[in-house]
Design an enzyme around this catalytic site. Structure first.
Site, short mmCIF file in Angstrom:
data_model
loop_
_atom_site.label_atom_id
_atom_site.label_comp_id
_atom_site.label_asym_id
_atom_site.label_seq_id
_atom_site.Cartn_x
_atom_site.Cartn_y
_atom_site.Cartn_z
N GLU A 184 32.41 40.60 51.11
CA GLU A 184 31.59 40.61 49.89
C GLU A 184 30.14 40.22 50.21
O GLU A 184 29.22 40.63 49.52
CB GLU A 184 32.18 39.67 48.82
CG GLU A 184 33.51 40.15 48.22
CD GLU A 184 33.35 41.21 47.11
OE1 GLU A 184 32.32 41.23 46.43
OE2 GLU A 184 34.30 42.01 46.93
N CYS B 294 44.85 44.65 52.33
CA CYS B 294 43.83 44.24 51.35
C CYS B 294 42.81 45.37 51.37
O CYS B 294 42.40 45.82 52.45
CB CYS B 294 43.18 42.93 51.77
SG CYS B 294 41.73 42.48 50.78
N HIS C 134 39.82 45.45 50.82
CA HIS C 134 38.53 45.13 51.43
C HIS C 134 38.54 45.44 52.94
O HIS C 134 37.50 45.73 53.53
CB HIS C 134 38.20 43.64 51.28
CG HIS C 134 37.68 43.23 49.94
ND1 HIS C 134 38.45 43.24 48.80
CD2 HIS C 134 36.45 42.77 49.56
CE1 HIS C 134 37.72 42.80 47.77
NE2 HIS C 134 36.50 42.51 48.22
N ASP D 256 39.57 46.73 41.10
CA ASP D 256 39.78 45.70 42.13
C ASP D 256 38.98 44.48 41.69
O ASP D 256 38.20 44.53 40.74
CB ASP D 256 39.27 46.21 43.49
CG ASP D 256 39.45 45.17 44.61
OD1 ASP D 256 40.52 44.53 44.66
OD2 ASP D 256 38.52 44.98 45.42
N SER D 257 39.16 43.38 42.43
CA SER D 257 38.40 42.17 42.13
C SER D 257 36.92 42.36 42.43
O SER D 257 36.07 41.72 41.80
CB SER D 257 38.94 41.01 42.97
OG SER D 257 38.84 41.35 44.35
N CYS E 37 43.94 47.15 44.56
CA CYS E 37 43.91 45.75 44.98
C CYS E 37 45.35 45.38 45.37
O CYS E 37 46.27 45.52 44.55
CB CYS E 37 43.44 44.90 43.81
SG CYS E 37 43.58 43.13 44.11
N1 DGL Z 1 40.81 43.72 47.58
C1 DGL Z 1 41.83 42.91 47.05
C2 DGL Z 1 43.15 43.09 47.71
O1 DGL Z 1 43.42 44.21 48.14
C3 DGL Z 1 41.50 41.55 46.54
C4 DGL Z 1 40.89 40.58 47.44
C5 DGL Z 1 40.55 39.32 46.70
O2 DGL Z 1 39.96 39.41 45.63
O3 DGL Z 1 40.92 38.24 47.19
O4 DGL Z 1 43.96 42.20 47.81
#
Ligand code: DGL
Length: 271
Positions: free
Chosen positions: A159, A191, A193, A17-18, A80
């Site tokens: 984050e 997402c 996150h 993931d990012s 992600c």
């Molecule tokens: N967690 C990621 C997603 O599911 C990326 C969020 C990001 O880096 O903007 O989209």
């Protein structure tokens, strides 16, 4: 791939993931597949992906996938949604190991969960602009209506570790209220996150709205793929590579997701 070059079943599952979002997928993978080794890459040097172009997200995804393959991963889990929407369809055919994204399992679970036929989706700007969820949901049932909105402020708050904070709650209300007024009964956390905000989101949406967690559904899809060839050695590990140092990473991983990390190192990727 010849039989001898095929990664053995005790090779790690590669996940990326990012940033910390994909750890919600790792946490579900741990629950579903307790014996597997997991190698996680968090692209902390380039987080967030959600406001970047398809071309850039595809390049980043290819670089991280190449790193996971070089480290011997037997499968790549794209934890992600942004990369799953923008990059997986074009890069997956280049790899000899399976590549599993979070989007299709999440869309399938949302179609199964809705009763009213009105589904909400929240995600990054890039995920929502791609309309990948709307297409994946309506491919399964064209009668369903999808209300999708981008929530670009959420990833930076997560984050930063502001998970249970009045600012995060106020911003979530601003994003979710119009969608709730449309009468959705299912909300896709599009997402990885966002499951870290599941408690607050559930409080705002109320018990009538089912939350579809893409992390949970992705882990079930991976389990389905590995069921015929699971890891047999009793050496589960979680190794983490970050592309830049990140102070909050360990704290959130251990405190909010209760993950035990066996090693953490920093590896530079790309230019
Ligand atoms: N967690 C990621 C997603 O599911 C990326 C969020 C990001 O880096 O903007 O989209």
């Amino acid at each position: 791939m010849t039989e001898s070059s095929r990664p053995s079943n005790s090779a790690p599952i590669g996940v990326f993931d990012s940033g910390i979002g994909g750890l919600t997928v790792v946490s579900e993978l741990r629950r579903a597949l307790p014996l597997e080794r997991i190698l996680y890459v968090g692209d902390t040097a380039r987080v967030p992906y959600g406001g970047k172009s398809a071309e850039t997200v595809t390049r980043y995804s290819r670089e991280i996938s190449d790193l996971l393959i070089a480290e011997g991963a037997k499968m790549i889990v794209v934890a992600c949604n942004t990369a799953s929407a923008l990059a997986v369809p074009s890069i997956a055919p280049n790899y000899l190991v399976p590549m599993v994204g979070v989007l299709e399992p999440g869309a399938a679970a949302a179609v199964k969960a809705t009763r009213s036929g009105r589904i909400g989706v929240i995600g990054t700007r890039a995920t929502i602009a791609s309309e990948a969820y709307t297409k994946a949901i309506q491919r399964r049932d064209p009668e369903l209506s999808v209300h999708a909105i981008a929530c670009p402020l959420l990833v930076p708050l997560i984050e930063e570790g502001l998970l249970d904070d009045e600012i995060t709650e106020a911003i979530l209300r601003r994003y979710l209220m119009p969608m709730l007024a449309e009468g959705i009964d299912t909300l896709v956390l599009g997402c990885t996150h966002y499951p870290l905000l599941k408690g607050v989101i559930a409080r705002i949406c109320g018990p009538e709205v089912s939350l579809v967690d893409s992390a949970e559904n992705c882990a079930l899809a991976v389990k389905g793929l590995l069921d015929s060839d699971p890891a047999t050695e009793l050496s589960p590990r979680l190794d983490i590579l970050l592309t830049d140092s990140s102070e909050g990473f360990l704290r959130i991983a251990e405190k909010s997701l209760d993950l035990t990390i066996d090693s953490l190192s920093v590896r530079r990727v790309g230019n």
